[in-house]
Design an enzyme around this catalytic site. Structure first.
Site, PDB file in Angstrom:
ATOM      1  N   GLU A  20      -9.074  -5.548  -4.722  1.00  0.00           N
ATOM      2  CA  GLU A  20      -8.576  -4.490  -3.906  1.00  0.00           C
ATOM      3  C   GLU A  20      -9.657  -3.849  -3.311  1.00  0.00           C
ATOM      4  O   GLU A  20      -9.631  -3.156  -2.276  1.00  0.00           O
ATOM      5  CB  GLU A  20      -7.726  -3.729  -4.495  1.00  0.00           C
ATOM      6  CG  GLU A  20      -6.265  -4.335  -4.916  1.00  0.00           C
ATOM      7  CD  GLU A  20      -4.984  -4.285  -3.896  1.00  0.00           C
ATOM      8  OE1 GLU A  20      -5.508  -3.753  -2.776  1.00  0.00           O
ATOM      9  OE2 GLU A  20      -4.075  -4.631  -4.235  1.00  0.00           O
ATOM     10  N   HIS A  48      -7.523  -5.600  -0.458  1.00  0.00           N
ATOM     11  CA  HIS A  48      -6.470  -4.692   0.106  1.00  0.00           C
ATOM     12  C   HIS A  48      -5.836  -5.251   1.303  1.00  0.00           C
ATOM     13  O   HIS A  48      -6.752  -5.627   2.155  1.00  0.00           O
ATOM     14  CB  HIS A  48      -6.765  -3.008   0.209  1.00  0.00           C
ATOM     15  CG  HIS A  48      -5.704  -2.379  -0.005  1.00  0.00           C
ATOM     16  ND1 HIS A  48      -4.756  -2.006  -0.951  1.00  0.00           N
ATOM     17  CD2 HIS A  48      -5.378  -1.206   1.149  1.00  0.00           C
ATOM     18  CE1 HIS A  48      -3.903  -1.273  -0.789  1.00  0.00           C
ATOM     19  NE2 HIS A  48      -4.035  -0.878   0.642  1.00  0.00           N
ATOM     20  N   SER A  96       0.882  -1.033   0.018  1.00  0.00           N
ATOM     21  CA  SER A  96       0.003   0.084   0.037  1.00  0.00           C
ATOM     22  C   SER A  96       0.959   1.326  -0.058  1.00  0.00           C
ATOM     23  O   SER A  96       1.741   1.472  -0.801  1.00  0.00           O
ATOM     24  CB  SER A  96      -0.934   0.044   1.213  1.00  0.00           C
ATOM     25  OG  SER A  96      -1.900   0.868   0.912  1.00  0.00           O
TER      26      SER A  96
END
Length: 536
Positions: A335, A443, A220
């Protein structure tokens, strides 16, 4: 929750404060593998079931007082033996839903790192991975992962790093521009990362690491940090490879100088320092809690135009000025579900079919929103929230990762993957919500297959444990300097010779790991690659 120290004598030594350590003498014995000398002084770590760990090591001077919003300075040496058995302070940040983050941190004395090393001969010189944590560049800490088992299984030394966040790490103003050597401010958090890499270059040999075989990695915002460092000339020579997990969002774009300083002036006014002539001095006197309270609503991230980042990362990749090192780059297949959940279902307001077209228009505008509605009909998904999530994830992560693959392939090896275990348990922060919402391979979910996330065990079933073992082998072989490989599994494809072919990471019942050539179609990248740059 941490592994026990071996022996009461080691525990007593590990608990020495830097002040108490001064009385311990400057020439301790060196036969104990938990006793290591750095360029700033001796450290006492601890032994665990997985190897050795050294926690809370300062790599730069405390960025407080006159050093707030200054480039990181070398740490001052200490006398005696410094205890290294507990994590340092987290950098200034708000409370969050992550385990252990129930309260904000207002501590600026936070430029620490942690080292995890397997047992064995420290002179062996193993390859090194330096992990940069996620958290949107406004949250998180090096302690968010515990990579001790990863270090043992891969035969690597792993370093995790704290760096300045939010306004403390990325404020740009005209006054700060005037103090900067290159007249461009706002990159303090990124410069902290480079200071940590210089610490690694100077010291990692004492922990059994090879200073010439350093891989920078992150997920990330940590992945975004990696793709930014790839484009930074001032990071040249500090690493030999990079791993970008879900970090290509926004094509890794930095703020332009004018945008950043305009935002900085707005921030100063919000923080109670409206006079441009005195704003910087005023801000430096503000308590960290007030700086933190004022930073919400602003975009915090690196700034292009100076020595640190002369051009945008995307341009650096295209014109060949980016580092020519091997890169492992990828994203997760679902995600967007984490973000869509937080926007709708997590607020107690699941998106309805009637609301769906309006939500797309608000997100993408009328013209693009109509195209998205046609390509992501509710009928093709489990719910309107999932349809919205598919569009969001494809736009932000899947297609940007594939674009980054193409851009990077012109300057060195690029290995592409997609984490696609849609049965993966939600990571710790959303595990309870996962009982009622299907997060799939969302995610952050891949992190727990590689490391202990927040130091917590992951409830993987037998097939998922097999996948986790294979992923550790893939990542480990790449850190050792080869193509990502796992026993009995396909090798990750190099985008220079197999463009668009991606290693799909899946459990056996879902078909197992396989090479896919359809990800661009699966994620509708023809739509997103032609969308305006500011879409969404």
């Amino acid at each position: 929750m941490w592994a026990a120290v071996s022996g009461s004598l080691a525990l007593a030594a590990a608990l020495l404060t830097p002040q108490a350590a001064q009385a311990a003498g400057s020439n301790p014995p060196t036969k104990d593998a938990t006793l290591v000398r750095t360029d700033a002084g001796w450290l006492r770590g601890e032994s665990t079931a997985e190897g050795r760990q050294f926690l809370g090591i300062p790599y730069a001077r405390r960025p407080v007082g006159a050093l707030r919003w200054k480039e990181p300075r070398p740490v001052k040496p200490w006398h005696g033996v410094r205890g290294a058995s507990s994590f340092g302070n987290r950098c200034v940040q708000s409370a969050s839903w992550d385990p252990g983050y129930e309260n904000p941190s207002h501590t600026e004395d936070c430029l620490d790192l942690n080292v995890y090393a397997p047992d064995g001969d420290p002179a062996r010189q193993r390859p090194v991975m330096v992990w940069l944590h996620g958290g949107g560049l406004t949250a998180g800490a090096g302690e968010d992962i515990v990579p001790d088992a990863f270090a043992r299984r891969t035969g690597t030394v792993v370093v995790t790093v704290n760096y300045r966040l939010g306004a403390m790490g990325f404020l740009a103003t005209e006054g700060l521009d005037g103090e900067a050597a290159d007249r461009v401010s706002g990159n303090y958090g990124m410069l902290d990362q480079q200071a940590a890499l210089r610490w690694v270059r100077a010291n990692i040999g004492s922990f059994g690491g090879d200073r010439h075989r350093v891989t920078i990695a992150g997920e990330s915002a940590g992945g975004r940090s990696v793709c930014t460092q790839l484009a930074s000339p001032t990071a040249d020579g500090l690493y030999r490879a990079g791993i970008v997990e879900s970090g290509a969002y926004g094509d890794c774009a930095a703020r332009e100088r004018q945008q950043a300083t305009t935002q900085g002036a707005e921030f100063a006014r919000k923080a109670g320092c409206p006079d441009a002539a005195t704003a910087l001095a005023c801000l430096r006197k503000k308590p960290a809690a007030e700086i933190l309270a004022a930073q919400a609503g602003f975009d915090w991230g690196p700034v292009a135009g100076g020595d640190f980042l002369p051009v945008q990362p995307e341009k650096a990749y295209e014109d060949g000025s980016a580092s020519r090192v091997p890169v492992l780059n990828g994203a997760n297949s679902d995600e967007g579900r984490l973000f869509a959940y937080g926007q709708f279902d997590g607020q107690g307001k699941p998106l309805t079919e009637e609301q769906y077209p309006g939500a797309l228009t608000r997100m993408y505008g009328a013209e693009l929103g109509a195209k998205v509605l046609k390509r992501y009909p509710v009928s093709g998904h489990a719910s309107p929230t999932h349809a919205y999530a598919a569009a969001q994830g494809d736009m932000m992560f899947a297609c940007t990762a594939l674009r980054m693959d193409r851009a990077l392939a012109g300057r060195g090896p690029v290995y592409a993957y997609e984490f696609a275990d849609r049965t993966s348990p939600p990571f710790a922060s959303i595990r309870e919500a996962g009982k009622t919402f299907d997060f799939g391979a969302t995610h952050v979910n891949e992190v727990q297959y590689l490391f202990k996330h927040f130091g917590l065990p992951t409830p993987l079933d037998a097939e998922q444990r097999d996948l986790a073992r294979q992923m550790v082998q893939y990542w480990g072989s790449f850190i050792h300097g080869g193509a990502p490989r796992a026993e009995g599994q396909p090798t990750a494809p190099d985008q220079r010779t197999r463009p668009g072919t991606v290693l799909s990471l899946r459990t056996a019942s879902a078909g197992g790991n396989a090479l896919s050539t359809t990800l661009g179609d699966d994620h509708r990248c023809d739509l997103w690659d032609s969308a305006p740059a500011d879409a969404g």
